[in-house]
Each structure stands twice: as C-alpha cells, then as structure tokens.
Design an enzyme around this catalytic site. Structure first.
Site, mmCIF file in Angstrom:
data_model
loop_
_atom_site.group_PDB
_atom_site.id
_atom_site.type_symbol
_atom_site.label_atom_id
_atom_site.label_comp_id
_atom_site.label_asym_id
_atom_site.label_seq_id
_atom_site.Cartn_x
_atom_site.Cartn_y
_atom_site.Cartn_z
ATOM 1 C CG LEU A 102 -2.026 -1.008 1.337
ATOM 2 C CD1 LEU A 102 -2.824 -0.807 2.616
ATOM 3 C CD2 LEU A 102 -2.949 -0.944 0.129
ATOM 4 C CG ASP A 103 0.792 3.948 -3.213
ATOM 5 O OD1 ASP A 103 1.593 3.057 -3.518
ATOM 6 O OD2 ASP A 103 -0.043 4.437 -3.999
ATOM 7 C CE LYS A 104 5.744 9.100 4.017
ATOM 8 N NZ LYS A 104 6.799 10.081 3.745
ATOM 9 C CG HIS A 187 1.921 4.728 -7.495
ATOM 10 N ND1 HIS A 187 1.915 4.642 -6.122
ATOM 11 C CD2 HIS A 187 3.010 5.486 -7.812
ATOM 12 C CE1 HIS A 187 2.939 5.308 -5.637
ATOM 13 N NE2 HIS A 187 3.637 5.813 -6.621
ATOM 14 C CE LYS A 190 -2.178 7.016 -4.392
ATOM 15 N NZ LYS A 190 -0.975 7.018 -3.578
#
Ligand code: URA
Length: 239
Positions: A102-104, A187, A190
């Site tokens: 999972l992204d930051k 990502h 996104k």
C-alpha cells in the site's frame, strides 16, 4: 528443531539470553532440565517450558492491520517509518512482512504474516483474488469510466490493466467509488484513474478476497486473524 532456535523464535530472548537461561537450568523438555541449546525437539510433541511455563510453538503469525498514512509497506527503511514499526515487540520475533504494497498515503487493510505461501496466494495476479478499494476522486466519475475499467485501461507505461469492477457511490466534483482489481501494480488504482483523466485524492483498501477490514481497528492498529479468517487463508493454501 534445535531447542535454542525454538526458544528464540518464540521470543523468549536472543540467542545469548537463551543460552543464559539454559545454563541456569531454567528450561525443561518434557519435565527434564536441558542445558544444551543444540538438543533436538519436536515442537508438535515435546513439551518445552521456561521456569515451569509451557512454550506454545507457533511457526506463523497472521495479523490484520488498518494501515495508517505516513508508513511505508516495507520491513525496513533508512529514512521512512515502516508498517513493521507499528507492531509490538511481542510479535517482532516472527519477522512478519506486509502482504502486497500500500502506498505511503494509503490507509486500510494490510495483512502482515511470515507465511510466504499465503502471501503468494493473495497477491499473485494469476490467483485472481479481488482487492477492493474505497477512493475519493477529484472530478466526476462516469459510466464511461465503469466501461473503460471493465475493458481494462492502458496505464502510463503502456501496460493494459486487467479488468476492474468500478462502483460509483457518489458522483460530484469529488466522487466516491469502490474499485475491485485482481492485480497490484505500483500505484495501480491511482494510475488507472489517471488513465481516464482523474486523480485519486484518498485511498483505502477495504477487502482482499474474503478478508475484510475490521471497522473496529483504529488507524495504525492491528489484531490477530480470527478463526474464520484463518480458515479462509488455509483454504487458499489448500487449493
Ligand atoms: N493502488 C494504488 O494506487 N495505491 C495503493 O496503495 C494501492 C493500490
């Protein structure tokens, strides 16, 4: 397995501390004092105790976390805080790692385990396990976007994403959606929205297969999987 390995794997202490316990005659195997860390034990049969307290051997750990923003999905990093930093000392000796990235800035469901086989079952695109995300999108998400995602949008690097199931919860200048995808490219969510000219401004993972984010988990907290969640994980491995 070696007695000293079992004890250190179960978080009784470092190799050095375990050695000291053995020397002080504080460890027994089936009621008999052992001073030899190299002694072989069968974790499923032998009863190992430290100061009279039985040590239950568990090879694997399975934790559900509600990932907080600001943490990266890695086990170590020189600069950033990692999701492992959110775990207590009592589970660190299992050496858990995050299943999928999972992204930051992404929140939500993150499984942490040391079971590589399960991790593979959950993240391999070949296994077709759906990952469902809730997102807020800058702009109006349309029926055309649903169609585009169902067909498979082309990402900025030319990769054609596998079909995703988009549900529009709210369509406004800021829209709210749920998207289910079966792969996890860098990502991915996104970039899928970028492919249709929109921007994700908030992202949270809700589900991975049958594992559902426990709404009682506060951001950054975690708990062990329940019996039924564990049974689901086992079913994936047994397939
Ligand atoms: N897709 C993204 O873009 N980010 C995540 O953290 C997860 C999926």
């Amino acid at each position: 397995m070696r007695l000293d390995k079992l004890l250190s794997n179960m978080g009784i202490g470092s190799r050095k501390e375990v050695k000291a316990l053995l020397k002080k005659k504080q460890v027994t195997i089936n009621g008999v004092i052992s001073k030899d860390g190299a002694e072989k034990v069968d974790p499923n049969k032998d009863e190992v105790a430290v100061n009279g307290e039985f040590i239950r051997y568990e090879q694997f750990i399975y934790l559900m976390m509600n990932k907080a923003p600001g943490y990266i999905s890695a086990t170590t990093d020189k600069r950033e805080k990692t999701v492992i930093d959110l775990l207590g000392d009592d589970v660190q000796h299992f050496k858990p790692f995050p299943v999928g990235r999972l992204d930051k800035d992404t929140e939500g469901l993150l499984l942490l385990t040391n079971d590589g086989e399960l991790a593979h079952e959950l993240v391999s695109p070949k296994k077709n396990i759906g990952k469902t995300y809730f997102a807020r999108i800058n702009g109006k998400v349309t029926v055309d976007d649903i169609t585009a995602f169902r067909t498979g949008v082309v990402l900025d690097d030319g990769y054609q994403a596998k079909p995703g199931e988009l549900v529009i919860l709210q369509c406004d200048t800021i829209s709210e959606i749920e998207l289910t995808i079966t792969e996890g490219k860098f990502h991915q969510v996104k970039r899928m929205f970028e492919a249709v000219g929109k921007r994700v401004i908030y992202l949270k993972r809700l589900r991975m297969g049958d594992l559902q984010l426990d709404p009682a988990l506060k951001l950054g907290s975690y708990r062990a999987l329940t019996e039924s969640e564990l049974a689901y994980c086992k079913s994936l491995k047994d397939k």
